[in-house]
Enzyme design. Structure first.
Site, PDB file in Angstrom:
ATOM      1  N   GLU A  76       0.646  -0.905   0.154  1.00  0.00           N
ATOM      2  CA  GLU A  76      -0.367   0.037  -0.023  1.00  0.00           C
ATOM      3  C   GLU A  76       0.522   1.188   0.322  1.00  0.00           C
ATOM      4  O   GLU A  76      -0.066   2.270  -0.731  1.00  0.00           O
ATOM      5  CB  GLU A  76      -1.090  -0.421   1.027  1.00  0.00           C
ATOM      6  N   ASP A  77       2.071   1.898   0.886  1.00  0.00           N
ATOM      7  CA  ASP A  77       2.854   2.149   0.594  1.00  0.00           C
ATOM      8  C   ASP A  77       4.315   2.195  -0.125  1.00  0.00           C
ATOM      9  O   ASP A  77       5.394   2.330   0.300  1.00  0.00           O
ATOM     10  CB  ASP A  77       3.462   2.682   2.042  1.00  0.00           C
TER      11      ASP A  77
END
Ligand code: MN
Length: 716
Positions: A76-77
């Site tokens: 996600e990051d």
């Protein structure tokens, strides 16, 4: 910050064969990629995946889940971490990569606040998107830790996240039977959304705490003693209900806090099911039960497999006491829900019986039908709760549910009929796709319309929804009517012109109104369309406007419309509905009384009678066809051609002629052809007969003549 060893200890506690290596490697990897990142709390980012992993370990999940929990935010990051699912796959295997990808997919869903009204759709969507139940469990653990650290957000953001938790995640935890997560999520959310009510209830609970503790002790002891007297070994627990449930009770029953007695609930845990019922009997003999409150969830478990006996009794002080009775096994299920069932068998597929018990997942969401075979979808602990539904977003973030296999066309018609009719293209997640493209859950769908564009018939092949199909068909039908109107008008104009009449002029006349009525139609438009569809011929319409004599000829085209007395013509044929009409017999097929016949109107020559199967007749305009029949009782004869083939011999022709004459059939002409190669002779006669019976008799007799091989009637 929690230590990785605490997590590993817990995992090994649950399962001595736990894969410690994968947990350690996931920890090291996560620490490396999140290095330098911070939480809002100021703690290193790594604290978050560690806490999440601990929650998962506390749920007794397997080491795959714990490893995935440690890695759940690395994709996600990705901007910061530069990690791809492929990286995870090569390092931690397919399962971990799959689960982390699933969690990431859920995290990037474009849910916005103010979507409470579509909460149910969102819950379904989340459950539908997570094809592995562990994806949801990690998502829940993630949300739980984020809620625990919510105080670091600004107030508006806190409320937004809290509302979403209450609307979406707490109910999912409830459905999965993980009540402790549900309760904690609810209380933290409630605290952030309505701090006033939350603290009021909390302080009241605390104010009476000393008294309450004493009360709990008293009731526990009373129960314990009675059970021991009956040799029932049990554990009795007294606990406070969670704050949000007290609040809900106050709201739903419109009670003040003082009126809510049962903020404390008791639980009796025993070893076996018979003991549970025995304990229930003892309890009811001690204190009077409130019958309506008794629930037997042991005999009839909740859809999520929760089992317990629930009873409410009038306690030692005349107060209501809620008591749950269950076995240790049931207690474990009640505490961790779906998670109670695995983790024991690291790396192994769940055995059949456990899989069967998981079939309750089917019932997790109400109003769901048409499930596949449960064992099929539970294979590898994968879930597909909504095999027949997909959930997609509008560009504004609204969720729309469509049947599986639906295309942008379905979506367009779901938005609006005009959007459907004028749709020319679609973008999915910002990328152009064809209108045939199958939509998937989670897609953001944008429809491109072009003014004046129309649906096409073949769209019917790419649509799944009734609405889209109906609308497309409607459009096609309207289109066809349009076409037949212009065709019908053209045909009428042409036909009228031929008779030196002006169709559009006549259309406005009152006579036309009458004509429309005569055809049994409601409007001129219907009449024109009927002509276009071919239901009415333009000639039939023109005829209505022709002067009498001219109309007479055309009148023949309307078969049997006017009921007039049948009249025999001198030719022996009745033309239905018409008097005194000239009748001729076609030379091509020479009908004989008894033959099936049809009449055809010939301009200026009356009616020509053909045999029904005559090839020439079949080629005629059916518009000119008219029904005829043989008139009864006549004495006239009909000419008919016959052909006789025979082996040549002396006196053959004479025999033939004699035979025909013997049967009272007149020979009108005769001709013979000899063939030298096979010594046959073919003779053609035109004879006159009264009817087909007469003809048949003649033919039968000729066949009996010596050397005759074939006798046939000819002419079409
Ligand atoms: Mn997270």
């Amino acid at each position: 910050m929690i230590r990785i060893n605490d997590i590993i200890d817990r995992a090994v506690d649950v399962n001595p064969d736990a894969d410690i290596d994968i947990i350690n490697r996931a920890y090291i990897y996560s620490a490396r990629v999140h290095q330098g990142q911070m939480r809002l709390s100021g703690e290193p980012y790594l604290s978050h995946p560690l806490e999440v992993a601990k929650i998962l370990a506390d749920m007794n999940l397997d080491s795959t889940s714990i490893a995935a929990g440690l890695l759940h935010d690395v994709i996600e990051d990705a901007e910061a971490t530069r990690v791809t699912p492929e990286d995870l796959k090569s390092m931690f295997g397919k399962e971990v990569a799959h689960i982390v990808s699933g969690v990431t997919k859920l995290s990037v869903l474009p849910f916005s606040s103010a979507q409470a009204r579509q909460a149910e759709s969102i819950r379904k969507m989340i459950l539908a998107m997570a094809d592995d139940i562990r994806v949801i469990l990690i998502k829940l653990a993630d949300r739980l830790h984020n809620m625990r650290t919510l105080q670091y957000h600004k107030s508006a953001k806190r409320k937004e996240i809290a509302q979403e938790t209450l609307d979406i995640y707490a109910p999912i935890a409830g459905r999965l039977g993980i009540y402790w997560v549900k309760k904690e999520l609810e209380d933290i959310a409630f605290m952030n959304l309505n701090y006033g009510e939350y603290s009021k209830i909390l302080s009241r609970l605390n104010k009476g705490r000393q008294e309450s503790e004493k009360y709990i002790e008293t009731v526990k002891t009373l129960i314990q003693k009675k059970m021991e007297a009956s040799q029932l070994k049990c554990e009795v627990l007294g606990r406070y209900k969670h704050i949000y449930s007290v609040y809900q009770k106050m709201i739903s029953q419109n009670l003040s806090f003082e009126e809510i007695y049962d903020v404390i609930a008791f639980r009796i845990i025993l070893s076996t099911i018979p003991q549970c019922y025995e304990a229930l009997g003892i309890l009811h003999s001690m204190w009077k039960p409130i019958a309506a409150k008794f629930k037997d969830y042991i005999a009839v478990p909740k859809p999520n497999m929760y089992q317990s006996l629930h009873t409410t009794v009038i306690g030692p002080y005349g107060e209501r006491v809620e008591i749950q009775i269950r076995t240790w096994e049931m207690d474990k299920v009640a505490k961790s829900g779906i998670a109670a069932h695995w983790g024991y068998k690291e790396g192994k597929k769940m055995d059949e019986t456990i899989l069967k018990r998981f079939s309750w997942i089917q019932n997790l969401v109400e109003n769901q039908e048409n499930f596949r075979d449960p064992s099929e979808f539970l294979e590898n602990v994968r879930i597909d709760l909504f095999p027949d539904e997909i959930y997609v977003f509008t560009p504004r973030g609204e969720i729309k549910s469509l049947p599986k296999g639906a295309t942008p066309i379905d979506f367009a018609y779901l938005i609006h009929t005009e959007v459907g009719n004028q749709c020319t293209g679609a973008k999915i997640d910002g990328r152009m796709v064809s209108l045939k493209h199958e939509l998937k859950t989670g897609n953001i769908v944008e429809i491109i319309t072009t003014k004046g564009h129309h649906p096409s018939k073949d769209w019917l092949n790419y649509t799944k929804t009734v609405k889209a199909r109906t609308k497309i068909r409607q459009w096609i039908k309207a289109q066809e009517k349009e076409r037949s109107l212009s065709l019908g008008r053209e045909m009428c104009e042409k036909a009228f012109r031929k008779h030196r009449l002006n169709f559009s002029e006549r259309s406005k006349s009152p006579a036309m109104e009458t004509v429309v009525g005569e055809f049994g139609l409601k409007s001129l438009e219907d009449l024109i369309a009927s002509v276009g569809y071919g239901k009415i011929t333009p000639l039939q319409v023109v005829r209505k406007f022709l002067p009498k004599p001219e109309a007479e000829e055309e009148a023949l085209l309307t078969k049997g419309v006017e009921k007039r007395e049948r009249k025999k013509t001198k030719e022996g044929v009745i033309v239905k509905g018409v008097d005194d009409i000239l009748v001729r017999f076609a030379k091509c097929c020479r009908p004989v009384r008894g033959d099936a016949v049809t009449g055809y109107i010939t301009r200026g020559y009356g009616v020509t009678i053909h045999r029904t199967q005559c090839i020439n007749a079949l080629k005629m305009n059916p518009e000119r066809q008219i029904e005829v029949e043989w008139a009864p009782e006549t004495i006239e004869t009909f000419p008919v051609k016959i052909r006789v083939r025979a082996l040549d011999r002396v006196g053959l022709l004479a025999d033939l002629a004699a035979n025909i004459s013997k049967n009272a059939a007149n020979i009108l002409s005769a001709r013979s052809e000899n063939r030298s190669d096979d010594e046959t002779v073919t003779s053609f006669f035109t004879i006159s007969v009264e009817n087909t019976t007469h003809l048949d008799r003649v033919l039968a007799d000729i066949r009996r003549i010596k050397n005759v091989q074939e006798v046939v009637r000819i002419g079409r």
